[in-house]
Design a protein around this motif. Structure first.
Motif: not given
Length: 116
Positions: A101-116
């Motif tokens: 992709l071109p730099s700074r192209a629109p994208s989605l960032r998904v951050v998941r954290c798993y806890y025990d």
């Protein structure tokens, strides 16, 4: 996803700032690139595993089942809680290159954290 096991290290500051958690110390890291049927790169995934789970990572096959499932089976720990955030962001230059992709192209960032 084609997974690659990277050298253990610190979680990048940009990730740590976003998480708002104490993520100091060494973490084990995996990076995966997902492609569609036409072999176009469509997602880049970074997985960080806490150092306390190091023994569960021995002989881990990053291309068999999900990493989470293998780690849970090997460690005996179960996920008790998951948090997730989804944001529209400009693709950082290094990630954009890996995704074609071109730099700074629109994208989605998904951050998941798993806890025990």
């Amino acid at each position: 996803i084609a997974w690659e096991r990277l050298a253990p290290g610190r979680i990048p500051k940009s990730y740590a700032d976003q998480l708002g958690l104490d993520v100091t110390g060494e973490w084990h890291r995996f990076r995966g690139l997902r492609r569609d049927k036409a072999e176009h790169a469509i997602a880049l995934t970074d997985v960080f595993v806490h150092r306390s789970l190091k023994s569960a990572l021995q002989n881990l096959d990053p291309n068999r089942f999900t990493l989470l499932r293998q780690i849970a089976e090997r460690s005996g720990r179960q996920v008790a809680r998951v948090t997730q955030s989804i944001q529209a962001v400009p693709a950082p230059a290094p990630m954009a290159r890996e995704l074609g992709l071109p730099s700074r192209a629109p994208s989605l960032r998904v951050v998941r954290c798993y806890y025990d």
